[in-house]
Write a protein that holds these residues in place. Structure first.
Motif, short mmCIF file in Angstrom:
data_model
loop_
_atom_site.label_atom_id
_atom_site.label_comp_id
_atom_site.label_asym_id
_atom_site.label_seq_id
_atom_site.Cartn_x
_atom_site.Cartn_y
_atom_site.Cartn_z
N GLY A 76 0.84 -1.19 0.00
CA GLY A 76 0.00 0.00 0.00
C GLY A 76 0.87 1.24 0.00
O GLY A 76 2.05 1.19 0.38
N ILE A 77 0.30 2.36 -0.41
CA ILE A 77 1.01 3.64 -0.44
C ILE A 77 0.34 4.59 0.53
O ILE A 77 -0.87 4.82 0.43
N ASN A 78 1.09 5.13 1.47
CA ASN A 78 0.53 6.10 2.39
C ASN A 78 1.12 7.47 2.10
O ASN A 78 2.33 7.67 2.15
N TYR A 79 0.23 8.42 1.77
CA TYR A 79 0.65 9.80 1.50
C TYR A 79 0.64 10.56 2.83
O TYR A 79 -0.42 10.88 3.37
N VAL A 80 1.81 10.84 3.34
CA VAL A 80 1.98 11.38 4.69
C VAL A 80 2.06 12.91 4.67
O VAL A 80 2.77 13.49 3.84
N VAL A 81 1.33 13.54 5.58
CA VAL A 81 1.45 14.98 5.82
C VAL A 81 2.56 15.16 6.85
O VAL A 81 2.39 14.79 8.01
N THR A 82 3.69 15.70 6.45
CA THR A 82 4.85 15.71 7.34
C THR A 82 4.63 16.54 8.60
O THR A 82 5.14 16.20 9.67
N GLY A 83 3.85 17.62 8.50
CA GLY A 83 3.61 18.45 9.67
C GLY A 83 2.71 17.79 10.70
O GLY A 83 2.61 18.28 11.83
N PHE A 84 2.06 16.68 10.34
CA PHE A 84 1.16 15.99 11.26
C PHE A 84 1.84 14.80 11.94
O PHE A 84 1.24 14.17 12.82
N ILE A 85 3.04 14.46 11.54
CA ILE A 85 3.73 13.31 12.12
C ILE A 85 3.89 13.52 13.63
O ILE A 85 4.37 14.55 14.08
N GLY A 86 3.46 12.53 14.40
CA GLY A 86 3.57 12.60 15.85
C GLY A 86 2.37 13.21 16.54
O GLY A 86 2.29 13.17 17.77
N SER A 130 8.77 6.98 14.00
CA SER A 130 9.21 5.58 14.03
C SER A 130 8.19 4.68 13.33
O SER A 130 8.58 3.68 12.71
N GLN A 131 6.90 5.02 13.41
CA GLN A 131 5.89 4.22 12.70
C GLN A 131 6.02 4.38 11.19
O GLN A 131 5.85 3.42 10.44
N VAL A 132 6.32 5.60 10.75
CA VAL A 132 6.53 5.81 9.31
C VAL A 132 7.71 4.96 8.85
O VAL A 132 7.65 4.29 7.81
N GLN A 133 8.78 4.97 9.61
CA GLN A 133 9.96 4.17 9.27
C GLN A 133 9.63 2.67 9.30
O GLN A 133 10.09 1.90 8.45
N SER A 134 8.80 2.27 10.28
CA SER A 134 8.46 0.85 10.43
C SER A 134 7.65 0.33 9.25
O SER A 134 7.95 -0.75 8.71
N VAL A 135 6.63 1.09 8.82
CA VAL A 135 5.82 0.60 7.70
C VAL A 135 6.62 0.63 6.40
O VAL A 135 6.42 -0.22 5.52
N LEU A 174 10.44 13.73 4.30
CA LEU A 174 10.19 12.29 4.25
C LEU A 174 11.41 11.51 3.78
O LEU A 174 11.69 10.42 4.28
N GLU A 175 12.14 12.07 2.83
CA GLU A 175 13.34 11.38 2.36
C GLU A 175 14.38 11.28 3.46
O GLU A 175 15.07 10.27 3.59
N HIS A 176 14.48 12.31 4.28
CA HIS A 176 15.40 12.27 5.42
C HIS A 176 14.94 11.20 6.41
O HIS A 176 15.77 10.50 7.01
N LEU A 177 13.63 11.05 6.57
CA LEU A 177 13.08 10.11 7.55
C LEU A 177 13.24 8.67 7.11
O LEU A 177 13.66 7.81 7.90
N VAL A 178 12.91 8.37 5.86
CA VAL A 178 12.94 6.97 5.41
C VAL A 178 14.25 6.57 4.74
O VAL A 178 14.50 5.39 4.51
N GLY A 179 15.07 7.56 4.40
CA GLY A 179 16.39 7.25 3.87
C GLY A 179 16.45 6.89 2.40
O GLY A 179 17.44 6.31 1.95
N HIS A 180 15.41 7.21 1.65
CA HIS A 180 15.44 6.97 0.21
C HIS A 180 14.51 7.96 -0.48
O HIS A 180 13.77 8.70 0.18
N ALA A 181 14.55 7.96 -1.80
CA ALA A 181 13.76 8.93 -2.57
C ALA A 181 12.27 8.72 -2.37
O ALA A 181 11.79 7.58 -2.29
#
Length: 347
Positions: free
Chosen positions: A192-202, A210-215, A251-258
């Protein structure tokens, strides 16, 4: 007299030089002020929303956002719909003039809605049990969830998609994606693809970092949905550019890829906004325009179909492009899942 004249001339030159330097300093300060204006405006809006979110009941931002509960009361989910007679859309696996018929479905919440005063939140909430049944039937019917990358490759004449392809997307980055949806997807071998709003993380009811990284580590795809879930069409070009680019970078900084997939908040887009998304380095973008025809020439305005709380397995099958289950079908997997019913946050 000559000395006095020389001194006067020197004094005049010094004053002129001083005025010139003063004007240069003012110009430099103005340039810095202009450069900082856009960032300051975005920060202001983010802080304003954070302040609102810190109150017991936050104002719903739109169809993709919700108000946090004060005293949640659990109520029964809407009654299941009577199985309709549904005809599945044809699933093409080869390109037809750089266009493919591939449903891109969009979910918001996978939870039990518990606020009857929030009809929008109720409508956008698919219960964990219903979501399990939908995914289990999709698997049984031979549906194959694919990524946007796979779709783009196929549209560009590359590897063909599997039979009955469908893209499963989830908007906003709600934490029930991590606690409910992703495990169900993984059990079926789905992506699945989750479109994340970065300002809402946490924030409350949104995924933590950590949940974004986990999924993402589970194999789910993370896409961008701006920093503050704003209407990009209604903003200045500079602010829209900041929202788009900052969400991608964060998001790229968080997940470590493009991060190459983008979703427009509210589905609002025009040519200028689509151009900004392309310039930011995204590969594709989805709207809320209804349809299943996806074309390579329109990769920044792809169509989607919303799955809502009133959808049954039968209506879901029609949207997903697979055959409908028999009228008496029930999910044999639900009993096995019942002891694992995860909590879903609500509005």
């Amino acid at each position: 007299m000559p000395d006095n004249v020389g001194m006067a001339a020197s004094t005049g030159d010094m004053r002129a030089l001083t005025r010139s330097r003063s004007r240069s300093a003012v110009i430099v300060l103005l340039m810095f002020a202009l450069c900082a204006a856009s960032a300051a405006a975005t920060t202001y809006f983010a802080r304003a929303r954070d302040a609102a979110a810190s109150t017991p009941a936050a104002v719903a931002l739109d169809a993709s956002s919700f108000a946090s509960p004060v005293n949640p009361v659990v109520v029964a989910a809407p009654p299941a719909a009577v199985p309709p007679v549904a005809t599945a859309w044809p699933a093409l696996t080869v390109s037809t003039g750089s266009c493919l018929n591939v449903p891109i479905l969009v979910y918001h919440y996978i939870r039990i809605a518990d606020n009857p005063k929030d009809p929008l939140g109720w409508s956008l909430s698919v219960t964990p049990r219903e979501f399990q049944a939908q995914m289990d039937w999709l698997h049984a019917a031979g549906g194959h969830p694919v990524t946007m990358e796979q779709l783009m490759v196929a549209l560009n004449g590359g590897a063909a998609l599997p039979s009955h392809p469908v893209v499963l997307t989830f908007d906003d980055g709600h934490d029930d994606f991590a606690t409910v949806a992703a495990p169900i997807l993984a059990r079926n071998g789905f992506v699945g693809i989750n479109y994340v709003v970065t300002g809402f993380i946490g924030r409350y009811a949104y995924m933590t970092a950590s949940q974004v990284q986990s999924v993402a580590a589970m194999g789910m795809v993370i896409g961008a949905h701006t920093v503050d879930h704003v209407n990009l069409v209604a903003m200045s070009a500079q602010l829209a550019k900041t929202e788009i680019e900052a969400s991608k970078a964060g998001l790229e900084h968080l997940v470590g890829h493009a991060v190459l997939d983008f979703a427009y908040p509210y589905g609002d887009v025009n040519d200028s906004v689509a151009s900004l998304v392309a310039q930011a380095g995204f590969r594709d973008a989805v709207t809320m325009n209804y349809g299943t025809a996806q074309c390579g020439s329109q990769r920044f305005v792809l169509h989607r179909i919303r799955v809502v709380g009133s959808d049954s397995v039968w209506s879901f099958a029609g949207k997903a492009g697979v055959e409908s289950p028999p009228g008496n079908w029930s999910d044999p997997q639900l009993a096995a899942y019942s002891s694992q019913s995860p909590r879903g946050h609500t509005s």
